[in-house]
Design a protein around this motif. Structure first.
Motif, PDB file in Angstrom:
ATOM      1  N   THR A  33      -0.266  80.776  31.078  1.00 44.80           N
ATOM      2  CA  THR A  33       1.195  80.659  31.140  1.00 44.80           C
ATOM      3  C   THR A  33       1.671  79.221  30.937  1.00 44.80           C
ATOM      4  O   THR A  33       2.860  79.005  30.720  1.00 44.80           O
ATOM      5  N   TRP A  34       0.766  78.261  31.039  1.00 40.21           N
ATOM      6  CA  TRP A  34       1.197  76.858  30.956  1.00 40.21           C
ATOM      7  C   TRP A  34       1.177  76.317  29.539  1.00 40.21           C
ATOM      8  O   TRP A  34       1.637  75.207  29.299  1.00 40.21           O
TER       9      TRP A  34
ATOM     10  N   MET B 103       2.976  76.263  26.316  1.00 40.86           N
ATOM     11  CA  MET B 103       4.373  76.673  26.093  1.00 40.86           C
ATOM     12  C   MET B 103       4.853  76.368  24.688  1.00 40.86           C
ATOM     13  O   MET B 103       6.009  75.991  24.486  1.00 40.86           O
TER      14      MET B 103
ATOM     15  N   ILE C  29       7.962  78.160  23.488  1.00 38.92           N
ATOM     16  CA  ILE C  29       9.195  77.642  24.071  1.00 38.92           C
ATOM     17  C   ILE C  29       9.586  76.336  23.371  1.00 38.92           C
ATOM     18  O   ILE C  29      10.752  76.073  23.122  1.00 38.92           O
TER      19      ILE C  29
ATOM     20  N   ARG D 242       9.145  80.602  32.841  1.00 43.16           N
ATOM     21  CA  ARG D 242       8.694  79.481  32.024  1.00 43.16           C
ATOM     22  C   ARG D 242       9.667  79.119  30.910  1.00 43.16           C
ATOM     23  O   ARG D 242       9.694  77.991  30.442  1.00 43.16           O
TER      24      ARG D 242
ATOM     25  N   ILE E 200       8.633  74.102  37.433  1.00 45.68           N
ATOM     26  CA  ILE E 200       7.208  74.176  37.753  1.00 45.68           C
ATOM     27  C   ILE E 200       6.999  74.705  39.178  1.00 45.68           C
ATOM     28  O   ILE E 200       6.141  75.560  39.413  1.00 45.68           O
TER      29      ILE E 200
ATOM     30  N   MET F 199       7.536  78.338  39.303  1.00 45.88           N
ATOM     31  CA  MET F 199       6.408  79.046  38.694  1.00 45.88           C
ATOM     32  C   MET F 199       5.247  79.144  39.684  1.00 45.88           C
ATOM     33  O   MET F 199       4.592  80.174  39.807  1.00 45.88           O
ATOM     34  N   PHE F 200       5.014  78.044  40.406  1.00 46.71           N
ATOM     35  CA  PHE F 200       3.964  78.072  41.425  1.00 46.71           C
ATOM     36  C   PHE F 200       4.340  79.005  42.574  1.00 46.71           C
ATOM     37  O   PHE F 200       3.488  79.696  43.124  1.00 46.71           O
TER      38      PHE F 200
END
Ligand SMILES: [Zn+2]
Ligand SMILES: [Zn+2]
Lengths: 211, 240
Positions: A149-150, A152, A155, B157, B195, B198-199
């Motif tokens: 998910t990180w 991006m 996006i 996100r 962030i 999201m966490f």
């Protein structure tokens, strides 16, 4: 903390990750997905040639990723000079503008995690194809799943569009050479996440320990 | 999904199994294991396994509260300053959206509004409501609450889009003193909010929504129920 490895594994059942309901693992035909009985969470799917297709998309993606990083994505012409924007220049500019933390966030989400995803997926899928695993396979795949998910880039793509429209009024925006490669990279990454079937990889790794 | 909550819904925990968070391997908890004292390791992927995410409620609240606090500077401090011929114009998230509307860029204004204001606020509210519902042991629509959780996990996100736009503008608009864009502390706070939420979403354990239901339905012990293990149920599980 005391650690215990004396566990036995149940492979005929699956617990839903969202509601913990224990249910039998269904035999899926190609194209089917299994969803939780109770909360309808997606559990896993059966896809044709998942490994080969994912490997193809990952390798294509890696090539496109390299090209995307070689040339500018966008250029801005104003006041007789031209400014280029590359994938990495966003984080470099933020760093120069006294925003080191923000620069790191952008660096990881748009440069590092996409790269590790592509490289790591290729590495894992080659192992799956050759059916040989080592001690690093499972931790690496775990890392890839948790950083998924990180990454991006899609996006970032949207952000590029927004920036183009915003600047289009005041200055001349020129499409860079890499922009086309970048669009195709987003497509490859999307196709990769659709075709990759983590359940299959884990099943193979699990088979190694249950034997 | 017609056969909703059955009285005999057996969870992995009820049956003495722990499902690995990463690889879904079901490990049997050895008899006599004190789960509070010892850690179990997934035999497949070697990660530490827990029946429920450890300290989920505390960690989620901590992250949520941190996000709410940072939401204030994220909206009051400028996210960037556009300087033209030495004339600097700082923009906050909201004034940025208003400027886009004034400039007639409605679709863009809407996009930034949804990504930077609507989604973060909605996500904070949904997560807080989910937490309260879990802590008050609410039985209200568990399926919908789980679906809501999945949505927050998925869309959160996309709020990063504004952070990237600022980054792109900063690197593109560099024409010395005549025109340049500098990032403001608001953008850093906003990135931190995204962030942290999201966490927070990751720290929340949706299984807690269902845990109260199980105990209550087990006590109820209604007859004529389906177990998750029958063949009939398997057919329903499979979607063409
Ligand atoms: Zn479920
Ligand atoms: Zn595992």
């Amino acid at each position: 903390m005391e650690q215990s490895n004396q566990t036995s594994v149940n492979i005929s059942q699956i617990a839903c990750h969202d509601c913990d309901l224990l249910q039998k693992v269904p035999q899926l035909r190609v194209g089917q997905t299994a969803n939780c009985l109770r909360c309808n969470a997606f559990l896993f799917k059966n896809q044709k040639n998942s490994v080969d297709r994912s490997l193809a998309f990952a390798i294509t993606g890696l090539i496109l990723y390299i090209i995307s990083n070689m040339f500018p994505l966008l250029s801005l012409r104003a006041l007789g000079t031209t400014q280029d924007e590359t994938l990495i220049s966003t984080s470099i500019s933020l760093f120069k503008a006294d925003m080191p933390l923000l620069s790191i966030v952008v660096l990881f989400t748009t440069v590092i995690f996409p790269a590790t995803t592509l490289l790591g997926t290729i590495f894992i899928l080659i192992q799956v194809k050759r059916d040989t695993f080592n001690d690093y396979t499972a931790p690496l795949f775990r890392f890839l799943r948790s950083t998924d998910t990180w990454g991006m880039l899609e996006i970032f793509m949207l952000a590029l569009l927004v920036a183009m429209v915003k600047l289009g009024d005041v200055a001349e925006v020129i499409f860079g050479t890499s922009l086309y490669a970048f669009c195709l990279l987003i497509l490859s990454l999307t196709m990769l996440s659709h075709s990759l079937n983590p359940h299959d990889v884990w099943s193979k790794l699990r088979r190694d320990i249950t034997q | 999904m017609t056969p909703a909550i059955t009285a005999k819904a057996i969870t992995a925990r009820d049956a003495g199994f722990i499902s690995c968070h990463f690889c879904s391997t079901l490990s049997k908890v050895p008899k006599g294991t004190n789960l509070k004292k010892s850690e179990l390791i997934c035999p497949c992927c070697k990660s530490t396994i827990h029946s429920r995410k450890p300290n989920s409620i505390n960690r989620t609240w901590a992250l949520l509260i941190a996000a709410i606090i940072l939401y204030i500077p994220a909206n009051t401090l400028p996210i960037m300053t556009f300087t033209l011929w030495g004339d600097g114009q700082p923009d906050t998230i909201i004034s940025g959206v208003i400027h886009l509307m004034d400039g007639g860029m409605w679709p863009l204004a809407l996009l930034i509004f949804v990504a930077s204001i609507f989604i973060p606020v909605l996500k904070l509210i949904i997560l807080m409501l989910l937490m309260i519902s879990v802590q008050t042991k609410a039985r209200w629509k568990p399926q919908d609450r789980t679906a809501l959780y999945r949505v927050t996990e998925f869309v959160g996100r996309w709020s990063m889009v504004d952070v990237f736009v600022i980054g792109i503008l900063v690197s593109l608009v560099q024409f010395g003193n005549s025109a340049n864009v500098t990032p403001g502390l608001g953008s850093l706070s906003f990135a931190a909010v995204v962030i942290l939420t999201m966490f927070a979403a990751r720290a929340f354990d949706p299984r807690l929504i269902w845990d109260v239901l199980e105990t209550e339905t087990n006590v109820d012990n209604t007859a004529n129920t389906k177990t998750a293990l029958s063949n009939e149920d398997d057919k329903q599980m499979v979607k063409p």
